[in-house]
Write a protein that holds these residues in place. Structure first.
Motif, PDB file in Angstrom:
ATOM      1  N   LEU A 260       0.835  -1.209   0.000  1.00  0.00           N
ATOM      2  CA  LEU A 260       0.000   0.000   0.000  1.00  0.00           C
ATOM      3  C   LEU A 260       0.868   1.257   0.000  1.00  0.00           C
ATOM      4  CD1 LEU A 260      -2.704   1.427   0.240  1.00  0.00           C
ATOM      5  CD2 LEU A 260      -2.624   1.026   2.708  1.00  0.00           C
ATOM      6  N   HIS A 261       0.698   2.069  -1.031  1.00  0.00           N
ATOM      7  CA  HIS A 261       1.515   3.273  -1.202  1.00  0.00           C
ATOM      8  C   HIS A 261       0.651   4.524  -1.079  1.00  0.00           C
ATOM      9  CE1 HIS A 261       3.855   6.105  -4.053  1.00  0.00           C
ATOM     10  NE2 HIS A 261       4.357   6.188  -2.842  1.00  0.00           N
ATOM     11  N   PHE A 262       1.043   5.414  -0.183  1.00  0.00           N
ATOM     12  CA  PHE A 262       0.393   6.725  -0.077  1.00  0.00           C
ATOM     13  C   PHE A 262       1.257   7.740  -0.797  1.00  0.00           C
ATOM     14  CE2 PHE A 262      -1.530   4.523   3.450  1.00  0.00           C
ATOM     15  CZ  PHE A 262      -2.826   4.997   3.447  1.00  0.00           C
ATOM     16  N   HIS A 263       0.664   8.446  -1.747  1.00  0.00           N
ATOM     17  CA  HIS A 263       1.408   9.511  -2.420  1.00  0.00           C
ATOM     18  C   HIS A 263       1.382  10.768  -1.543  1.00  0.00           C
ATOM     19  CE1 HIS A 263       1.378   7.936  -6.790  1.00  0.00           C
ATOM     20  NE2 HIS A 263       1.258   6.933  -5.953  1.00  0.00           N
ATOM     21  N   GLY A 264       2.491  11.486  -1.532  1.00  0.00           N
ATOM     22  CA  GLY A 264       2.523  12.795  -0.878  1.00  0.00           C
ATOM     23  C   GLY A 264       2.491  12.773   0.638  1.00  0.00           C
TER      24      GLY A 264
ATOM     25  N   PHE B 106      -3.711   6.866  -3.297  1.00  0.00           N
ATOM     26  CA  PHE B 106      -3.136   5.773  -2.505  1.00  0.00           C
ATOM     27  C   PHE B 106      -3.664   4.465  -3.077  1.00  0.00           C
ATOM     28  CE2 PHE B 106      -6.679   4.412   0.222  1.00  0.00           C
ATOM     29  CZ  PHE B 106      -7.531   5.516   0.197  1.00  0.00           C
ATOM     30  N   HIS B 107      -2.771   3.495  -3.185  1.00  0.00           N
ATOM     31  CA  HIS B 107      -3.132   2.267  -3.902  1.00  0.00           C
ATOM     32  C   HIS B 107      -2.093   1.193  -3.646  1.00  0.00           C
ATOM     33  CE1 HIS B 107       0.027   2.884  -6.989  1.00  0.00           C
ATOM     34  NE2 HIS B 107      -0.098   4.128  -6.588  1.00  0.00           N
ATOM     35  N   ASP B 108      -2.463  -0.026  -3.977  1.00  0.00           N
ATOM     36  CA  ASP B 108      -1.553  -1.162  -3.919  1.00  0.00           C
ATOM     37  C   ASP B 108      -0.540  -1.011  -5.047  1.00  0.00           C
ATOM     38  OD1 ASP B 108      -0.343  -3.612  -3.778  1.00  0.00           O
ATOM     39  OD2 ASP B 108      -2.115  -4.772  -4.355  1.00  0.00           O
ATOM     40  N   HIS B 109       0.757  -1.073  -4.726  1.00  0.00           N
ATOM     41  CA  HIS B 109       1.765  -0.921  -5.771  1.00  0.00           C
ATOM     42  C   HIS B 109       2.103  -2.221  -6.476  1.00  0.00           C
ATOM     43  CE1 HIS B 109       3.760   2.498  -7.453  1.00  0.00           C
ATOM     44  NE2 HIS B 109       3.377   3.195  -6.409  1.00  0.00           N
ATOM     45  N   VAL B 110       1.468  -3.325  -6.120  1.00  0.00           N
ATOM     46  CA  VAL B 110       1.546  -4.519  -6.967  1.00  0.00           C
ATOM     47  C   VAL B 110       0.715  -4.154  -8.205  1.00  0.00           C
ATOM     48  CG1 VAL B 110       0.977  -6.967  -7.162  1.00  0.00           C
ATOM     49  CG2 VAL B 110       1.702  -6.021  -4.951  1.00  0.00           C
TER      50      VAL B 110
END
Ligand SMILES: [Cu+2]
Length: 238
Positions: free
Chosen positions: A79-83, A136-140
């Motif tokens: 899980l990636h949060f941008h910013g 924000f989203h799964d980076h897979v």
């Protein structure tokens, strides 16, 4: 925040039968789990673009936000949060001591793992880079697709409230939203290059309209040339 995936073949078994014996037979004997694929990826039961309506995180500046995340799909989530950078405060229901807590922006969740995050919307270039509409989203890579179509899946937005319209939808993504809130998009009916800078140059295979004027001009030219050739031939024959 619950991350979940659906195998369309497995889910289809329940849709295709009403007899529980057939469902059991299909699921336990005919269906082969080792050949399964995840086709849909959901956040709180919804796939993008509906994550914007039901999975949006709406924030103000200088807020302290607690996020509880669970991975109930069969593959890991990154899980990636941008910013933003958030701090892990608990794993699998156990609070972490101050020195065990780590700050980062990509969070690994193995299947069944849970995380508590402390997210602060403090615009200091660390906790938050600035107010905005941050993905924000799964980076897979498969995580942001719906039956192979991107964007889809668990793609979602952390939105500062000043950038939401009166219906609570993000305001700066009008063009993208119009494109993806269209059933033709996920039915795979929209041209691949439609709406992009390349649309005019490339178009879609087999979908180019014939240019009738050019075809007629070409035929006329060929006809005239042939006629001329015949005329010249007749002239020399005499
Ligand atoms: Cu990302």
């Amino acid at each position: 925040m619950i991350y979940q995936s659906i195998d369309k073949n497995l889910a289809g078994i329940i849709q295709n039968h009403i007899d529980p014996r057939l469902i059991a037979q299909n699921m336990a004997r005919d269906y082969n789990m080792t050949e399964s694929h995840e086709n849909y990826f959901l956040l709180n039961g919804h796939a993008f673009p509906y994550t914007l309506r039901d999975g949006l995180i709406a924030v103000d500046e200088n807020q302290h936000i607690k996020l509880r995340i669970a991975n109930v799909q069969r593959s890991p989530v990154a899980l990636h949060f941008h910013g933003h950078k958030a701090t892990v405060t608990a794993t699998d229901g156990v609070d972490l001591g101050e020195h065990q807590q780590t700050m980062r922006d990509v969070f690994d969740l193995a299947p069944a793992q849970r995380l508590d995050l402390h997210l602060q919307t403090l615009n200091d270039g660390l906790h938050s880079y600035s107010p905005g509409l941050w993905m924000f989203h799964d980076h897979v890579p498969t995580g942001t697709t719906s039956d192979g179509m991107e964007p889809g899946g668990n793609m979602a937005i952390l939105a500062y409230k000043s950038l939401l319209d009166e219906q609570g939808m993000p305001t700066l993504h009008d063009h993208t939203l119009a494109q993806v809130f269209d059933k033709n998009y996920y039915a795979k009916n929209r041209p691949v290059w439609g709406g992009t800078d390349y649309a005019k140059q490339l178009g879609d295979v087999g979908l180019l309209e014939p240019d009738l004027l050019r075809i007629m001009a070409f035929c006329l030219l060929i006809g005239l040339s042939l006629g001329l050739a015949v005329l010249i031939a007749l002239r020399f024959k005499r």
